[in-house]
Design an enzyme around this catalytic site. Structure first.
Site, PDB file in Angstrom:
ATOM      1  N   HIS A  54      -8.603   1.754   2.217  1.00 17.39           N
ATOM      2  CA  HIS A  54      -8.059   0.712   1.742  1.00 17.39           C
ATOM      3  C   HIS A  54      -6.532   0.739   2.162  1.00 17.39           C
ATOM      4  O   HIS A  54      -5.652   0.008   2.538  1.00 17.39           O
ATOM      5  CB  HIS A  54      -7.746   0.596   0.102  1.00 17.39           C
ATOM      6  CG  HIS A  54      -7.342  -0.667  -0.177  1.00 17.39           C
ATOM      7  ND1 HIS A  54      -8.187  -1.692   0.017  1.00 17.39           N
ATOM      8  CD2 HIS A  54      -6.268  -0.864  -1.040  1.00 17.39           C
ATOM      9  CE1 HIS A  54      -7.265  -2.632  -1.036  1.00 17.39           C
ATOM     10  NE2 HIS A  54      -6.084  -2.136  -1.181  1.00 17.39           N
ATOM     11  N   TYR A  57      -6.496   2.338   6.804  1.00 22.12           N
ATOM     12  CA  TYR A  57      -7.337   1.576   7.840  1.00 22.12           C
ATOM     13  C   TYR A  57      -7.858   2.370   8.998  1.00 22.12           C
ATOM     14  O   TYR A  57      -8.057   2.221  10.031  1.00 22.12           O
ATOM     15  CB  TYR A  57      -6.384   0.527   8.499  1.00 22.12           C
ATOM     16  CG  TYR A  57      -5.861  -0.335   7.643  1.00 22.12           C
ATOM     17  CD1 TYR A  57      -6.507  -1.007   6.470  1.00 22.12           C
ATOM     18  CD2 TYR A  57      -4.517  -1.071   7.946  1.00 22.12           C
ATOM     19  CE1 TYR A  57      -5.642  -1.798   5.677  1.00 22.12           C
ATOM     20  CE2 TYR A  57      -3.997  -1.988   7.151  1.00 22.12           C
ATOM     21  CZ  TYR A  57      -4.698  -2.596   5.802  1.00 22.12           C
ATOM     22  OH  TYR A  57      -4.085  -3.413   5.157  1.00 22.12           O
ATOM     23  N   HIS A 100      -9.237  -8.334  -3.339  1.00 22.60           N
ATOM     24  CA  HIS A 100      -9.269  -7.663  -4.666  1.00 22.60           C
ATOM     25  C   HIS A 100     -10.759  -7.663  -5.067  1.00 22.60           C
ATOM     26  O   HIS A 100     -11.021  -8.195  -6.083  1.00 22.60           O
ATOM     27  CB  HIS A 100      -8.389  -8.021  -5.605  1.00 22.60           C
ATOM     28  CG  HIS A 100      -7.451  -6.912  -6.398  1.00 22.60           C
ATOM     29  ND1 HIS A 100      -7.151  -6.878  -7.766  1.00 22.60           N
ATOM     30  CD2 HIS A 100      -6.730  -6.025  -5.860  1.00 22.60           C
ATOM     31  CE1 HIS A 100      -6.608  -5.989  -7.863  1.00 22.60           C
ATOM     32  NE2 HIS A 100      -6.133  -5.299  -6.875  1.00 22.60           N
ATOM     33  N   HIS A 102     -13.565  -5.268  -4.956  1.00 24.22           N
ATOM     34  CA  HIS A 102     -14.441  -4.330  -5.635  1.00 24.22           C
ATOM     35  C   HIS A 102     -13.829  -4.521  -7.189  1.00 24.22           C
ATOM     36  O   HIS A 102     -14.694  -4.361  -8.113  1.00 24.22           O
ATOM     37  CB  HIS A 102     -14.026  -2.944  -5.329  1.00 24.22           C
ATOM     38  CG  HIS A 102     -14.630  -2.621  -4.101  1.00 24.22           C
ATOM     39  ND1 HIS A 102     -14.760  -3.299  -2.943  1.00 24.22           N
ATOM     40  CD2 HIS A 102     -15.643  -1.454  -3.813  1.00 24.22           C
ATOM     41  CE1 HIS A 102     -15.665  -2.405  -1.869  1.00 24.22           C
ATOM     42  NE2 HIS A 102     -16.302  -1.662  -2.367  1.00 24.22           N
ATOM     43  N   ASP A 122       4.013  -8.792  -3.201  1.00 23.83           N
ATOM     44  CA  ASP A 122       4.347  -8.488  -1.882  1.00 23.83           C
ATOM     45  C   ASP A 122       5.409  -9.266  -1.336  1.00 23.83           C
ATOM     46  O   ASP A 122       6.222  -8.993  -0.332  1.00 23.83           O
ATOM     47  CB  ASP A 122       3.219  -8.678  -1.186  1.00 23.83           C
ATOM     48  CG  ASP A 122       2.350  -7.591  -1.162  1.00 23.83           C
ATOM     49  OD1 ASP A 122       2.825  -6.004  -1.389  1.00 23.83           O
ATOM     50  OD2 ASP A 122       0.762  -7.284  -1.096  1.00 23.83           O
ATOM     51  N   GLN A 245      -7.069  -2.193 -12.510  1.00 28.13           N
ATOM     52  CA  GLN A 245      -5.775  -2.601 -13.267  1.00 28.13           C
ATOM     53  C   GLN A 245      -5.690  -3.567 -14.153  1.00 28.13           C
ATOM     54  O   GLN A 245      -6.575  -4.547 -14.184  1.00 28.13           O
ATOM     55  CB  GLN A 245      -4.753  -2.713 -12.133  1.00 28.13           C
ATOM     56  CG  GLN A 245      -4.858  -1.694 -10.971  1.00 28.13           C
ATOM     57  CD  GLN A 245      -5.951  -2.148  -9.787  1.00 28.13           C
ATOM     58  OE1 GLN A 245      -6.840  -3.219  -9.825  1.00 28.13           O
ATOM     59  NE2 GLN A 245      -5.644  -1.849  -8.704  1.00 28.13           N
ATOM     60  N   ASN A 533      -4.976  -7.178   5.839  1.00 29.51           N
ATOM     61  CA  ASN A 533      -5.612  -6.477   5.011  1.00 29.51           C
ATOM     62  C   ASN A 533      -6.936  -6.281   5.474  1.00 29.51           C
ATOM     63  O   ASN A 533      -7.608  -7.159   6.023  1.00 29.51           O
ATOM     64  CB  ASN A 533      -5.526  -7.197   3.518  1.00 29.51           C
ATOM     65  CG  ASN A 533      -6.426  -6.272   2.573  1.00 29.51           C
ATOM     66  OD1 ASN A 533      -7.376  -6.718   1.997  1.00 29.51           O
ATOM     67  ND2 ASN A 533      -5.953  -4.963   2.227  1.00 29.51           N
ATOM     68  N   SER A 535     -10.828  -4.982   4.222  1.00 31.59           N
ATOM     69  CA  SER A 535     -11.644  -4.438   3.012  1.00 31.59           C
ATOM     70  C   SER A 535     -13.126  -4.183   3.565  1.00 31.59           C
ATOM     71  O   SER A 535     -13.732  -5.092   3.884  1.00 31.59           O
ATOM     72  CB  SER A 535     -11.691  -5.562   1.967  1.00 31.59           C
ATOM     73  OG  SER A 535     -12.744  -5.316   0.990  1.00 31.59           O
TER      74      SER A 535
END
EC number: 6.3.5.3
Length: 729
Positions: A54, A57, A100, A102, A122, A245, A533, A535
């Site tokens: 994550h 990379y 996001h 998982h 961000d 979170q 990003n 994943s």
């Protein structure tokens, strides 16, 4: 002696505790080489999150280097919190997409909400004020109760955070397929606007300058969240619920406003969001970019409860937190600002000239790591791929019942209207939204100007699965077309690469080929990649999702005046731009009739895409066109039906194609409506019909006729998802 009970360095090695943290034997040995000794518990945890898929990379970095990242308008590309692109008048647009996945599979509401919160921070960390949010979602089919629960939770989470923080959610896409059973994809995108002279970077430099922590107090939520996001989902994943979170949009709003005020202070040196890997990634990455060292005094970190260890502090992913570096002697100015906004803040360390990342707690050293290897020297794995054998034979569709197929496709959740879901989002807060979620890209005015930013987010997973290289080209081209459809000039893009395990040869090959296709499309369509990003390991019980690269793209509208009457009207003529072929590989029709997608499809002519796009954009801006719609999933007949239902207009069309071609998904096509009294001058545009004031939707070919009430079509199209979610409870 440490006040915290943790495994010793010997126990970490002998019992292979590092494996539980996500490090392989090879990676652990490399850490030992870097340190010249065995790492302690905190150091092992720090390397494990920084070298997780994550954050590092490590399986995708070689492919990301293919993407063009510079261009005429690019001010800041990959490497910072978000990409920055010039829009003229000393202004820039800032944007990025993040996954996001998982967390949303385990705790859909909080997983989605914190995904939104993280992407907002961000953008704010660059110094930009967010103007809109977008999302790209994937779920399993809605006849499965678990998928219903995930969909409801994710949508509530997106709306719950975005609505509270006061940023409109203006565009998105949602698709459904059993390949996403138990592994939904939740990709969130945020767009902001900034003046050039306010652009910030996440850097720590200036020996003696202070490090300030601001935001929610650190708790134990989200520990090893980055590692969790780098693993396959299994039956044990539910036990990792603490890795998800918890978001607080009201604190998020305070933090956003305080941060945007802080960037006006000349004494601010650098700022970064505490996202994946929390305090570890934000601090070490800032030090690496600044060519500096850092000394953090962890007893100064605001904590939610006593007894939180350095290991837990550094790996916690408590939300709504920022890290700042400010000039020495000006700390109180920032602390007073944060106090005014009712935020916890503290000076927790300083910049050093050692190029080392040093953590102490009550003067006891818990980590002493060279900065550069930690941030930049994660191992990169180049694996072996394996080409898929493509099925080049043709399926037989001559037997289909056109009317029955039409209604089955119309009410499939992938094609059906998403308004039942999008209405849970605030689309208008801020009063600058010009075009809301619907049939094309969204458009948001740049406050105080006559300019607007168009944005879209798109994916073509089935096509990427069938042919990764061509599918990669298609996903970029689809986003490009959606911006063209509102008259915008495409500027640049961000991407989110969602795939299964790269350790499987076929999936690794998908990464190789699809990113190659994407890079080629970016180059030809002049849409450089400025952020993104990755994943990976999106698998459940050994079954991978479809390879799902998602593209978020922004475009500029220099003057929004033409949008004042950019809506189809009775009497407008309809034209089809682009050829229709027998193109069913990867289509909704193939999935409906044969239950799977595994056949080839026509390749995409990117130079033709660019030429058509420029012609259509010119016709929009010259006031010739009242509406433009790309021909997408379900084909031409579905596109016409959605146009008619969305605007409540009758439609009469005659098209010289076969019955099956009504459902062909040949790429690069548009349906445009021409204003009364205007003439369309675009090569190969074919007149196919007229918009009427009746309740009749009528489409004829040489072989069939579809004649239905617009009101009936609208009811089916708009009610399909609600029906799935209410009748299955």
């Amino acid at each position: 002696m440490s006040k915290f009970i943790e495994p010793s360095v010997e126990e970490i090695k002998l019992e292979k505790v590092y494996q539980d943290m996500g490090l392989s034997d090879q990676e652990y040995e490399k850490v030992c080489d870097i340190l010249g000794r065995q790492p302690n518990f905190t150091e092992t945890g720090i390397f494990s999150v920084m070298w997780s898929e994550h954050c590092s990379y490590k399986h995708s970095k070689p492919f990301l280097k293919q993407f063009p990242t510079s261009g005429e308008h690019v001010l800041m590309g990959p490497g910072e919190g978000a990409g920055v692109v010039d829009i003229g008048d000393n202004q820039a647009v800032v944007f990025k997409v993040e996954s996001h996945n998982h967390p949303s599979a385990i705790e859909p509401y909080q997983g989605a909400a914190t995904g939104v919160g993280g992407i907002i921070r961000d953008i704010v960390s660059i110094g930009a004020r967010p103007i809109n949010l977008l999302n790209s979602l994937r779920f399993g089919e809605l006849d499965n109760k678990q998928n219903q629960r995930l969909l409801k939770g994710v949508v509530k989470g997106i709306g719950g955070y975005g609505n509270c923080i006061g940023i409109p959610t203006t565009a998105g896409e949602i698709e459904f397929d059993e390949r996403y059973d138990g592994n939904p994809l939740v990709n969130a995108m945020c767009v902001g606007v900034i003046n050039h002279d306010m652009i910030q970077k996440g850097t720590a430099k200036g020996v003696g300058n202070s490090v300030i922590y601001v935001g929610l107090k650190t708790g134990r939520d989200g520990i090893h969240g980055a590692t969790f996001a780098s693993e396959e989902l299994t039956e044990e994943s539910e036990s990792k619920r603490p890795s998800v979170q918890i978001g607080d949009p009201f604190v998020g709003k305070k933090l956003m406003e305080a941060t945007l005020e802080a960037i006006t202070f000349d004494e601010l040196v650098g700022i970064q969001d505490m996202g994946a890997a929390g305090l570890t990634s934000s601090s070490s990455e800032m030090a690496a970019k600044g060519g500096s060292g850092l000394h953090l005094r962890l007893e100064q970190v605001p904590t939610r409860e006593p007894g939180i260890s350095p290991y837990e502090m550094m790996l916690s992913e408590t939300q709504e937190r920022m890290l700042l570096v400010v000039e020495k002697g000006t700390e109180q100015k920032f602390l007073d600002l944060f106090d005014k906004h009712e935020l916890d803040s503290a000076v927790i360390g300083e910049v050093t000239d050692t190029n080392r990342f040093v953590l102490t707690y009550d003067d006891e050293v818990y980590a002493d790591i060279p900065v550069e290897p930690l941030a930049d020297e994660a191992p990169v794995f180049i694996l072996e791929g394996e080409e898929k054998n493509y099925n080049t034979s043709k399926n037989d569709y001559t037997h289909i019942d056109v009317k029955d197929t039409f209604f089955k496709l119309l009410k499939h959740p992938t094609i059906a209207s998403k308004h039942y879901l999008y209405d849970q989002y605030d689309q208008q807060v801020g009063a600058n939204t010009i075009i809301k979620p619907g049939l094309q890209a969204s458009v948001v005015r740049v406050e105080g100007t006559n300019k607007a930013i168009a944005s879209t987010i798109d994916g073509e997973a089935r096509y990427v699965y069938n042919n990764p290289y061509e599918g990669g080209k298609m996903v970029v081209a689809e986003a490009y077309r959606n911006l063209i459809a509102v008259g915008a000039t495409p500027l640049a893009m961000t991407d989110c690469l969602n795939y299964g395990s790269p350790e499987k040869k076929e999936i690794y090959q998908q990464l190789i080929d699809s990113t190659k296709g994407m890079a080629e499309a970016c180059d030809i369509l002049k849409t450089p990649v400025v952020s993104g990003n990755v994943s990976l390991y999106n698998e459940t019980k050994g079954t991978s999702i479809f390879p799902t690269p998602v593209v978020g793209m922004v475009g500029l509208i220099e003057n929004v005046n033409y949008l004042n009457d950019f809506e189809p009207q009775v009497g407008d003529k309809l034209y089809l731009i682009g050829d229709t072929k027998d193109d069913f590989g990867g289509s909704q029709l193939e999935k409906l009739i044969y239950g799977k997608v595994n056949h080839e499809f026509e390749s995409l002519d990117l130079s033709s895409e660019s030429e058509k796009g420029e012609s259509i954009k010119t016709a929009i801006r010259e006031g010739v066109l009242s509406h433009v719609q790309t021909v997408g999933k379900g084909g031409l007949l579905i596109t016409l039906a959605k146009l008619s239902a969305h605007y409540g207009l009758g439609l009469k069309s005659s098209i010289d194609i076969t019955n099956t071609q009504l459902f062909s998904e040949t790429q690069g096509r548009y349906v445009v409506s021409v204003k009364s009294g205007k003439t369309l001058n675009i090569d190969n545009a074919i007149e196919i019909g007229l918009l009427t004031d009746s309740d009749n939707f009528k489409v004829t070919t040489p072989y069939t006729e579809i004649s239905e009430n617009v009101s009936d079509i609208k009811q089916i199209w708009e009610g399909a998802i609600a029906q799935c979610l209410t009748t299955q409870d």
